[in-house]
Design a protein around this motif. Structure first.
Motif, PDB file in Angstrom:
ATOM      1  N   MET A 133      98.815 -32.316 -64.461  1.00 21.07           N
ATOM      2  CA  MET A 133     100.148 -32.056 -63.601  1.00 21.07           C
ATOM      3  C   MET A 133      99.780 -30.798 -62.932  1.00 21.07           C
ATOM      4  SD  MET A 133     103.171 -33.213 -66.359  1.00 21.07           S
ATOM      5  CE  MET A 133     104.480 -32.329 -65.195  1.00 21.07           C
ATOM      6  N   LYS A 134      99.353 -29.772 -63.762  1.00 20.66           N
ATOM      7  CA  LYS A 134      98.802 -28.217 -63.165  1.00 20.66           C
ATOM      8  C   LYS A 134      98.194 -28.501 -61.703  1.00 20.66           C
ATOM      9  CE  LYS A 134      95.609 -25.825 -64.949  1.00 20.66           C
ATOM     10  NZ  LYS A 134      95.194 -24.781 -65.967  1.00 20.66           N
ATOM     11  N   ALA A 135      97.486 -29.439 -61.480  1.00 19.53           N
ATOM     12  CA  ALA A 135      96.496 -29.657 -60.111  1.00 19.53           C
ATOM     13  C   ALA A 135      97.420 -30.104 -58.985  1.00 19.53           C
ATOM     14  CB  ALA A 135      95.650 -30.764 -60.467  1.00 19.53           C
ATOM     15  N   LEU A 136      98.725 -30.416 -59.313  1.00 21.17           N
ATOM     16  CA  LEU A 136      99.793 -30.803 -58.245  1.00 21.17           C
ATOM     17  C   LEU A 136     100.469 -29.680 -57.895  1.00 21.17           C
ATOM     18  CD1 LEU A 136     100.592 -34.354 -59.185  1.00 21.17           C
ATOM     19  CD2 LEU A 136      98.908 -33.655 -57.460  1.00 21.17           C
ATOM     20  N   GLN A 137     100.428 -28.446 -58.417  1.00 18.91           N
ATOM     21  CA  GLN A 137     101.479 -27.306 -58.440  1.00 18.91           C
ATOM     22  C   GLN A 137     100.686 -26.094 -57.888  1.00 18.91           C
ATOM     23  OE1 GLN A 137     102.331 -26.239 -62.849  1.00 18.91           O
ATOM     24  NE2 GLN A 137     103.011 -28.299 -62.978  1.00 18.91           N
ATOM     25  N   LYS A 138     101.452 -25.652 -57.029  1.00 14.86           N
ATOM     26  CA  LYS A 138     100.942 -24.411 -56.411  1.00 14.86           C
ATOM     27  C   LYS A 138     100.490 -23.202 -57.281  1.00 14.86           C
ATOM     28  CE  LYS A 138     102.001 -21.119 -52.637  1.00 14.86           C
ATOM     29  NZ  LYS A 138     103.043 -20.734 -51.391  1.00 14.86           N
ATOM     30  N   ALA A 139      99.260 -22.752 -57.093  1.00 13.78           N
ATOM     31  CA  ALA A 139      98.668 -21.725 -57.812  1.00 13.78           C
ATOM     32  C   ALA A 139      99.554 -20.415 -57.509  1.00 13.78           C
ATOM     33  CB  ALA A 139      97.277 -21.453 -57.932  1.00 13.78           C
ATOM     34  N   PRO A 140      99.822 -19.547 -58.715  1.00 11.19           N
ATOM     35  CA  PRO A 140     100.686 -18.425 -58.640  1.00 11.19           C
ATOM     36  C   PRO A 140      99.664 -17.478 -57.821  1.00 11.19           C
ATOM     37  CG  PRO A 140      99.949 -18.573 -60.731  1.00 11.19           C
ATOM     38  CD  PRO A 140      99.809 -20.034 -60.055  1.00 11.19           C
ATOM     39  N   GLU A 141     100.377 -16.578 -56.847  1.00 10.96           N
ATOM     40  CA  GLU A 141      99.484 -15.551 -56.131  1.00 10.96           C
ATOM     41  C   GLU A 141      99.230 -14.547 -56.957  1.00 10.96           C
ATOM     42  OE1 GLU A 141     101.623 -14.494 -52.818  1.00 10.96           O
ATOM     43  OE2 GLU A 141     101.490 -16.203 -51.839  1.00 10.96           O
ATOM     44  N   ARG A 142      98.180 -13.974 -56.983  1.00 10.83           N
ATOM     45  CA  ARG A 142      97.630 -12.766 -57.863  1.00 10.83           C
ATOM     46  C   ARG A 142      98.000 -11.591 -57.001  1.00 10.83           C
ATOM     47  NH1 ARG A 142      91.703 -14.325 -60.552  1.00 10.83           N
ATOM     48  NH2 ARG A 142      92.315 -16.181 -61.652  1.00 10.83           N
ATOM     49  N   PRO A 143      98.477 -10.461 -57.595  1.00 10.22           N
ATOM     50  CA  PRO A 143      98.584  -9.328 -57.027  1.00 10.22           C
ATOM     51  C   PRO A 143      97.663  -8.561 -56.480  1.00 10.22           C
ATOM     52  CG  PRO A 143      99.140  -8.953 -59.104  1.00 10.22           C
ATOM     53  CD  PRO A 143      98.808 -10.370 -58.972  1.00 10.22           C
TER      54      PRO A 143
END
Length: 251
Positions: A203-213
């Protein structure tokens, strides 16, 4: 996958004893053809070749149903009627089933059929066809079938089942699947791997990865204005002359 299914399988896989066949054997001995009838050779060949053919259920008896093959009385045990548990045998009266012969005993005039074996074979063929159509990267719909500590099993709409590992549920930390998923819940997943006929889902592969600071750039170290210099002044001379070495020595 679940304990309930395992218990049911044990019940369905029970081995019939001769007592289960007692009534059918007695009826077969009265009605069956003589032992030298070529029809029994035909039955043995059909059993060896796993020939699939249709029969119409004539009646329900203890532990199964009765059908006729070339005028020979045949018995289909309850455990061989379906891939699932059969509760009401009377519902099968008059139905036409696809079966194969699993016992053809000429001497005992015992002919036993199975519809379950045919169903299992067709299910296997359907699974193989569905697997062949799958490709890594496919996005699919499915239903949560069971929840484990390590992940969730998803029944896909194409008839297959796959594992959604706990690490593939979300970018957020998930302690256990039951915290975020419910049995029977519809989900959308991505196929990320196929190995030995088993599907790995995400399911994670369909989610937007959080932006890293962004990390602040490291300040450059200021260049030294002056370079350190080292001066060396020669204060003496090195000598290996014998006279110089003996100078000052009193004998």
């Amino acid at each position: 996958m679940c304990e309930e299914a395992k218990v049911q399988e044990v019940v369905e896989e029970k081995v019939e004893s001769m007592e289960d066949y007692a009534t059918e054997l007695e009826a077969s001995l009265k009605q069956g053809p003589p032992n030298d009838d070529p029809v029994w050779d035909k039955f043995e060949t059909m059993m060896a070749e796993k020939t699939i053919f249709p029969v119409k259920v004539d009646s329900a008896v203890k532990a199964g149903v009765v059908a006729f093959v070339d005028d020979v009385r045949a018995f289909i045990p309850a455990s061989k009627l379906s891939s699932g548990y059969v509760e009401n045998l009377e519902e099968y009266k008059g139905q036409t089933l696809e079966v194969m012969i699993i016992t053809a005993d000429k001497d005992a005039k015992k002919l036993v059929l199975s519809a379950r074996e045919v169903m299992k074979q067709k299910e296997k063929e359907q699974k193989e066809a569905a697997l062949a159509a799958c490709q890594v990267g496919d996005v699919m719909e499915g239903t949560v079938d069971s929840l484990m500590e390590y992940g969730a099993f998803i029944n896909l709409d194409n008839g297959l089942s796959g594992l959604l590992h706990v690490s593939q549920i979300s970018y957020k930390r998930v302690e256990k699947p039951a915290d975020v998923l419910k049995k029977g819940e519809k989900v959308q997943v991505k196929l990320i791997a196929i190995k030995d006929g088993k599907l790995s889902l995400s399911m994670k592969a369909l989610q937007k990865a959080p932006e890293r600071p962004e990390r602040p750039e490291r300040a450059e170290r200021p260049a030294r204005e002056e370079k350190e210099t080292f001066n060396y002044k020669e204060t003496g001379k090195a000598s290996t002359n014998l006279g110089d070495l003996l100078k000052g020595i009193k004998l």
